[in-house]
Design a protein around this motif. Structure first.
Motif, PDB file in Angstrom:
ATOM      1  N   ARG A  96      18.531 -21.766 -27.723  1.00 10.26           N
ATOM      2  CA  ARG A  96      19.987 -21.891 -27.643  1.00 10.26           C
ATOM      3  C   ARG A  96      20.519 -20.710 -26.841  1.00 10.26           C
ATOM      4  N   PHE A  97      21.483 -20.947 -25.964  1.00 10.04           N
ATOM      5  CA  PHE A  97      22.039 -19.880 -25.130  1.00 10.04           C
ATOM      6  C   PHE A  97      23.402 -20.322 -24.618  1.00 10.04           C
ATOM      7  N   SER A  98      24.062 -19.436 -23.909  1.00  6.88           N
ATOM      8  CA  SER A  98      25.360 -19.769 -23.328  1.00  6.88           C
ATOM      9  C   SER A  98      25.431 -19.285 -21.896  1.00  6.88           C
ATOM     10  N   GLU A 115      18.855 -17.373 -28.345  1.00  2.70           N
ATOM     11  CA  GLU A 115      18.429 -17.494 -29.734  1.00  2.70           C
ATOM     12  C   GLU A 115      17.421 -18.630 -29.837  1.00  2.70           C
ATOM     13  N   PRO A 152      28.101 -23.301 -24.447  1.00  3.79           N
ATOM     14  CA  PRO A 152      26.816 -23.345 -25.161  1.00  3.79           C
ATOM     15  C   PRO A 152      25.854 -24.370 -24.576  1.00  3.79           C
ATOM     16  N   HIS A 153      24.554 -24.039 -24.635  1.00  2.31           N
ATOM     17  CA  HIS A 153      23.496 -24.943 -24.171  1.00  2.31           C
ATOM     18  C   HIS A 153      22.338 -24.886 -25.162  1.00  2.31           C
ATOM     19  N   GLU A 154      21.576 -25.965 -25.231  1.00  7.42           N
ATOM     20  CA  GLU A 154      20.355 -26.013 -26.032  1.00  7.42           C
ATOM     21  C   GLU A 154      19.289 -26.780 -25.274  1.00  7.42           C
ATOM     22  N   ILE A 210      15.659 -21.575 -31.558  1.00  8.86           N
ATOM     23  CA  ILE A 210      16.021 -22.533 -32.593  1.00  8.86           C
ATOM     24  C   ILE A 210      14.805 -22.817 -33.467  1.00  8.86           C
ATOM     25  N   SER A 242      15.384 -28.338 -26.122  1.00  8.17           N
ATOM     26  CA  SER A 242      14.373 -28.562 -27.155  1.00  8.17           C
ATOM     27  C   SER A 242      12.975 -28.316 -26.597  1.00  8.17           C
TER      28      SER A 242
END
Length: 465
Positions: free
Chosen positions: A238-240, A227, A245-247, A229, A249
Motif C-alpha cells: 500500500r502506498f500513495s 506499507e 492511495p494505491h494498492e 499489506i 496485491s
C-alpha cells in the motif's frame, strides 16, 4: 611463526583483482571467503550459473566469469567456505573452516567485506514474503529461483536491474513502485553535465528503464507512505502518490533503498570511520591506496565506500600495488606508475557517483521508521517505541541504547539496525550522525560453538606454495 605475504578476506571483485595483481608481483597470497565459490554478491555463480542462459543477466555479470577463471588460475590459495571472525591488528586472522577454528598470520592484510542492502523499516517489512532486491538476485544467481508476480519497491540501479533480469527470463512482475522523490531529479540535474563523462554508465541505467517500460510493467513513480499489506504473511503493498492511495496485491514484496558498506569487520578492528553524508552511511577511513591508519591493513571495494563492480576491481588493483610496495617487491615509483590508470579511473567516476548519490539519496521516511510498532532490531524484536522509551530513560548513544534495550545484541550484531539506530538518535538528539556515533563492536563476528573453538589449527605459509 612464518606468515603469508598477504591475506585477503573476501573474494568479490576487489579481492579477486587484488589477488591477481599480488600473485603477478610474486607475493604468497591466501584468500578467505565465506561463500562456496568466488565472485561475491555481484558475480555470484558467474562461472557456474544454474540458469540455462546466464547472458540474460547482462554483459557485466558475464564479465565476472572471466575474472573468476583468472583468479582461480592465479596461484593464490583460495579457501572457500572460510568465515573470518577475528581480524587482529597483529596480522593474525581467526576463521571457521570445515567445522574447525583456523589461524593464520600475514604481513599485509586486505579486507574486502563488500556491501549490504540498507534496511527499509516500513510497516510490515518483517512479514514473511518481504525480502530485499538483493535476496531476489541471490536466489536467481545461486539457484535459478524466482518469485512470480512480485512487487519491487524502492529506488536505485540495483532495483531496476533485477526487474529487468526478471523480465528477460519471462517472469511476471506485478509492479515497480519507484520511491525516488520528484525533487531529487531537480537536485541531481546540475550534476548531470559532469556525470556525462561516464556516458556508458548513464546509458546502462536508461536502457534498463526503457526495457521495463517496453515490457508494460505497471510502474508507479514518486511513491510515498509505503506499507506492506498482510497480517501473517505479505499480501501486497500500500502506498500513495500525491496524496492518492494505491494498492498492489502480491505474495512477495522486494524492497531496495540502496546499499551501504558492511562495517562489522572494520569496526571490530577499531579502525577509524567517518560519516558519508552523500550516501547516508558510515565508511572506513582510508587513503587513496586503501590503506587504513594501521600500516599493514587495507580495505578495498564497496566495503570502503560504494564504488560498484568496476570501481571495486580498480580499487583492488590499486591496493595490491601498495601492498607490493610495502613488501619491497616494487618501488614507490613503480607503485605509482602501475596504479596510475586505475587511480585515474576511480577519480573520473566521482562525478558520476555524486550524481547517483544525489538522485537516489535515501529519504528519511524510508530510512527511519515512523510507526512506533515497527521493528528496528529484528534479532531482539525491539520496536521504534521500545527504542524511544530507552532514549527517554537516558540512553543517548548507540552503546547505551544497546545496553538498555538489547538492540544490536542479536546474531547479526547490529548489521541490520546499526545505521537506523544512529539515524534515530541523531533525529532525537538534533545532532549529526557523526556526533552520535555507532555501536562498539568486538570479535567474534559470528556465532561460535565451544566445540568448534576446541578444534584449533594453524595454517602455515608453506600451504600457499
Amino acid at each position: 611463526m612464518q606468515a603469508f605475504d598477504c591475506a585477503i578476506v573476501g573474494a568479490g571483485p576487489a579481492g579477486m583483482s587484488a589477488a591477481l595483481a599480488l600473485t603477478q608481483g610474486g607475493a604468497d597470497v591466501i584468500v578467505l571467503d565465506r561463500a562456496d565459490r568466488a565472485g561475491g554478491q555481484i558475480y555470484r555463480s558467474a562461472s557456474s550459473s544454474p540458469l540455462p542462459d546466464a547472458a540474460s543477466l547482462g554483459p557485466d555479470y558475464a564479465a565476472g566469469a572471466d575474472l573468476i577463471t583468472r583468479f582461480e588460475r592465479s596461484g593464490a590459495k583460495h579457501l572457500a567456505g572460510a568465515d573470518a571472525w577475528h581480524i587482529g591488528d597483529d596480522g593474525r586472522i581467526l576463521f571457521s573452516y570445515q567445522g574447525d577454528t583456523r589461524e593464520l598470520h600475514c604481513r599485509e592484510m586486505l579486507l574486502c567485506p563488500g556491501a549490504m542492502e540498507r534496511p527499509m523499516p516500513i510497516p510490515g517489512w518483517t512479514l514473511p514474503g518481504v525480502m530485499t532486491a538483493g535476496a531476489a538476485q541471490v536466489m536467481l544467481k545461486s539457484d535459478a529461483v524466482v518469485a512470480d508476480g512480485a512487487v519491487f519497491a524502492g529506488s536505485g540501479p540495483l532495483l531496476y536491474l533485477i526487474v529487468a533480469q526478471y523480465l528477460r527470463l519471462g517472469v511476471r512482475v506485478a509492479a515497480l513502485v519507484d520511491t525516488t522523490p520528484r525533487r531529487h531529479y531537480l537536485d541531481a540535474a546540475p550534476l548531470l553535465p559532469r556525470a556525462w563523462r561516464q556516458v556508458g554508465q548513464l546509458r546502462k541505467g536508461l536502457s534498463l528503464l526503457r526495457e521495463i517500460r517496453a515490457a508494460g510493467v505497471d510502474t508507479y513513480r514518486y511513491a510515498e507512505n509505503l506499507e506492506v499489506i498482510g497480517e501473517e504473511t505479505a499480501k501486497g503493498l500500500r502506498f500513495s502518490i500525491s496524496g492518492q492511495p494505491h494498492e498492489v496485491s502480491a505474495d512477495t514484496v522486494f524492497l531496495h533503498h540502496g546499499v551501504q558498506p558492511n562495517l562489522n569487520m572494520t569496526r571490530a578492528m577499531g579502525l577509524a570511520h567517518h560519516w558519508n553524508n552523500a550516501q547516508m552511511c558510515w565508511q572506513v577511513t582510508v587513503d587513496e591506496f586503501g590503506q587504513s591508519a594501521i600500516s599493514h591493513v587495507s580495505v578495498a571495494g564497496d566495503g570502503a565506500g560504494i564504488v560498484g563492480a568496476d570501481g571495486a576491481c580498480a580499487a583492488g588493483r590499486v591496493v595490491a600495488q601498495n601492498m607490493l610496495y610495502h613488501l619491497g617487491r616494487v618501488s614507490r615509483t613503480g607503485r605509482d606508475r602501475n596504479s596510475h590508470a586505475d587511480l585515474y579511473y576511480l577519480s573520473s567516476m566521482k562525478p558520476f557517483r555524486r550524481f547517483i548519490d544525489c538522485l537516489y539519496r535515501p529519504t528519511e521516511a524510508l530510512r527511519l521508521p515512523r510507526d512506533t510498532e515497527t521493528l528496528v532490531c529484528r534479532c531482539e524484536e525491539q520496536s521504534l517505541g521500545d527504542l524511544r522509551a530507552g532514549f527517554e530513560q537516558g540512553a543517548r548513544d548507540p552503546n547505551a541504547l544497546k545496553s538498555l534495550t538489547r538492540c544490536g545484541m542479536g546474531p547479526c550484531q547490529g548489521r541490520q539496525c546499526g545505521h537506523v539506530v544512529t539515524g534515530l538518535l541523531a533525529q532525537w538528539r538534533k545532532e549529526s550522525p557523526d556526533a552520535v556515533g555507532y555501536y562498539r563492536l568486538r570479535s567474534p563476528q559470528r556465532l561460535l560453538t565451544v566445540d568448534e573453538l576446541g578444534r584449533y589449527n594453524t595454517i602455515p605459509a608453506e600451504a600457499a606454495k
